[in-house]
Design a protein around this motif. Structure first.
Motif, PDB file in Angstrom:
ATOM      1  N   LYS A  46      -0.918   1.514 -18.664  1.00  0.00           N
ATOM      2  CA  LYS A  46      -0.429   0.848 -17.463  1.00  0.00           C
ATOM      3  C   LYS A  46      -0.401   1.865 -16.334  1.00  0.00           C
ATOM      4  O   LYS A  46       0.087   2.979 -16.504  1.00  0.00           O
ATOM      5  N   MET A  47      -0.937   1.489 -15.176  1.00  0.00           N
ATOM      6  CA  MET A  47      -0.944   2.380 -14.022  1.00  0.00           C
ATOM      7  C   MET A  47      -0.279   1.688 -12.853  1.00  0.00           C
ATOM      8  O   MET A  47      -0.484   0.498 -12.630  1.00  0.00           O
ATOM      9  N   SER A  48       0.522   2.441 -12.112  1.00  0.00           N
ATOM     10  CA  SER A  48       1.150   1.893 -10.918  1.00  0.00           C
ATOM     11  C   SER A  48       1.171   2.965  -9.837  1.00  0.00           C
ATOM     12  O   SER A  48       1.352   4.148 -10.124  1.00  0.00           O
ATOM     13  N   ILE A  49       0.971   2.540  -8.597  1.00  0.00           N
ATOM     14  CA  ILE A  49       0.998   3.448  -7.467  1.00  0.00           C
ATOM     15  C   ILE A  49       2.442   3.534  -6.992  1.00  0.00           C
ATOM     16  O   ILE A  49       3.074   2.523  -6.706  1.00  0.00           O
ATOM     17  N   ARG A  50       2.954   4.751  -6.931  1.00  0.00           N
ATOM     18  CA  ARG A  50       4.350   4.984  -6.583  1.00  0.00           C
ATOM     19  C   ARG A  50       4.431   6.056  -5.511  1.00  0.00           C
ATOM     20  O   ARG A  50       3.459   6.724  -5.218  1.00  0.00           O
ATOM     21  N   GLY A  51       5.618   6.225  -4.953  1.00  0.00           N
ATOM     22  CA  GLY A  51       5.868   7.296  -3.995  1.00  0.00           C
ATOM     23  C   GLY A  51       5.830   6.828  -2.561  1.00  0.00           C
ATOM     24  O   GLY A  51       5.706   5.642  -2.253  1.00  0.00           O
ATOM     25  N   LYS A  52       5.942   7.798  -1.666  1.00  0.00           N
ATOM     26  CA  LYS A  52       5.970   7.539  -0.232  1.00  0.00           C
ATOM     27  C   LYS A  52       4.721   6.770   0.189  1.00  0.00           C
ATOM     28  O   LYS A  52       3.619   7.092  -0.229  1.00  0.00           O
ATOM     29  N   SER A  53       4.895   5.729   0.969  1.00  0.00           N
ATOM     30  CA  SER A  53       3.836   4.849   1.499  1.00  0.00           C
ATOM     31  C   SER A  53       3.141   4.017   0.421  1.00  0.00           C
ATOM     32  O   SER A  53       2.049   3.527   0.624  1.00  0.00           O
ATOM     33  N   SER A  54       3.773   3.854  -0.740  1.00  0.00           N
ATOM     34  CA  SER A  54       3.178   3.028  -1.796  1.00  0.00           C
ATOM     35  C   SER A  54       3.517   1.550  -1.607  1.00  0.00           C
ATOM     36  O   SER A  54       2.909   0.693  -2.235  1.00  0.00           O
ATOM     37  N   MET A  55       4.482   1.256  -0.742  1.00  0.00           N
ATOM     38  CA  MET A  55       4.857  -0.127  -0.483  1.00  0.00           C
ATOM     39  C   MET A  55       5.322  -0.265   0.961  1.00  0.00           C
ATOM     40  O   MET A  55       5.672   0.715   1.603  1.00  0.00           O
ATOM     41  N   LYS A  56       5.303  -1.499   1.457  1.00  0.00           N
ATOM     42  CA  LYS A  56       5.783  -1.751   2.810  1.00  0.00           C
ATOM     43  C   LYS A  56       7.311  -1.758   2.799  1.00  0.00           C
ATOM     44  O   LYS A  56       7.922  -2.418   1.974  1.00  0.00           O
ATOM     45  N   VAL A  57       7.875  -1.012   3.701  1.00  0.00           N
ATOM     46  CA  VAL A  57       9.326  -0.949   3.829  1.00  0.00           C
ATOM     47  C   VAL A  57       9.745  -2.023   4.844  1.00  0.00           C
ATOM     48  O   VAL A  57       9.153  -2.128   5.909  1.00  0.00           O
ATOM     49  N   PRO A  58      10.733  -2.845   4.495  1.00  0.00           N
ATOM     50  CA  PRO A  58      11.172  -3.901   5.421  1.00  0.00           C
ATOM     51  C   PRO A  58      11.614  -3.330   6.769  1.00  0.00           C
ATOM     52  O   PRO A  58      12.120  -2.205   6.826  1.00  0.00           O
ATOM     53  N   PRO A  59      11.414  -4.090   7.844  1.00  0.00           N
ATOM     54  CA  PRO A  59      11.849  -3.615   9.162  1.00  0.00           C
ATOM     55  C   PRO A  59      13.342  -3.274   9.163  1.00  0.00           C
ATOM     56  O   PRO A  59      14.155  -3.979   8.578  1.00  0.00           O
ATOM     57  N   GLY A  60      13.681  -2.180   9.815  1.00  0.00           N
ATOM     58  CA  GLY A  60      15.074  -1.751   9.882  1.00  0.00           C
ATOM     59  C   GLY A  60      15.509  -0.904   8.702  1.00  0.00           C
ATOM     60  O   GLY A  60      16.627  -0.414   8.665  1.00  0.00           O
ATOM     61  N   GLU A  61      14.647  -0.732   7.713  1.00  0.00           N
ATOM     62  CA  GLU A  61      14.956   0.087   6.528  1.00  0.00           C
ATOM     63  C   GLU A  61      14.122   1.369   6.569  1.00  0.00           C
ATOM     64  O   GLU A  61      13.112   1.445   7.253  1.00  0.00           O
ATOM     65  N   THR A  62      14.542   2.354   5.819  1.00  0.00           N
ATOM     66  CA  THR A  62      13.762   3.581   5.624  1.00  0.00           C
ATOM     67  C   THR A  62      13.634   3.823   4.126  1.00  0.00           C
ATOM     68  O   THR A  62      14.354   3.216   3.325  1.00  0.00           O
ATOM     69  N   ASN A  63      12.730   4.715   3.755  1.00  0.00           N
ATOM     70  CA  ASN A  63      12.582   5.069   2.340  1.00  0.00           C
ATOM     71  C   ASN A  63      13.903   5.588   1.780  1.00  0.00           C
ATOM     72  O   ASN A  63      14.288   5.258   0.662  1.00  0.00           O
ATOM     73  N   GLN A  64      14.599   6.395   2.580  1.00  0.00           N
ATOM     74  CA  GLN A  64      15.864   6.988   2.124  1.00  0.00           C
ATOM     75  C   GLN A  64      16.937   5.919   1.915  1.00  0.00           C
ATOM     76  O   GLN A  64      17.665   5.969   0.931  1.00  0.00           O
TER      77      GLN A  64
END
Length: 93
Positions: A46-64
Motif C-alpha cells: 500500500k502506498m500513500s502520499i503524505r507530508g507537506k502539500s500532500s492534501m488541500k488544506v481548508p481555507p482558514g486552516e494551516t498545516n500546523q
C-alpha cells in the motif's frame, strides 16, 4: 514480525516538492491515480502520499493547526514523502 511467517513493515521515501519536470506529486499519482495504482499492484504494498502539500488544506486552516487538532494530520508537519506499507508473507531470498 507477526508470526506464522508474516511480517509488517513500512518505509518513507522522501520526494522533492518540485523538480525540473513539474510537480512531483502529480507525476507519482498519474492520471486519476493510475501510476500509483500500477506501482501498488506490481509491488504488492500500500502506498500513500503524505507530508507537506500532500492534501488541500481548508481555507482558514494551516498545516500546523490541522496537525494540532487531529493526530491523523500529523504527517502534514513532515516533508513530502510516499509511505509504503507491506503486510504479508516474510520470506528470505
Amino acid at each position: 514480525e507477526l508470526g506464522n511467517g508474516s511480517c509488517k513493515t513500512g518505509i518513507k521515501i522522501y520526494i522533492p516538492e518540485r523538480s525540473k519536470l513539474g510537480c512531483s506529486r502529480g507525476k507519482i499519482l498519474g492520471q486519476r491515480g493510475s501510476t500509483l495504482k500500477q506501482l501498488q499492484a506490481e509491488c504488492g504494498c500500500k502506498m500513500s502520499i503524505r507530508g507537506k502539500s500532500s492534501m488541500k488544506v481548508p481555507p482558514g486552516e494551516t498545516n500546523q493547526s490541522l496537525a494540532a487538532s487531529n493526530a491523523t494530520y500529523s504527517h502534514l508537519l513532515e516533508p513530502l514523502h510516499v509511505l509504503c506499507e507491506y503486510e504479508g508473507r516474510g520470506s528470505l531470498r
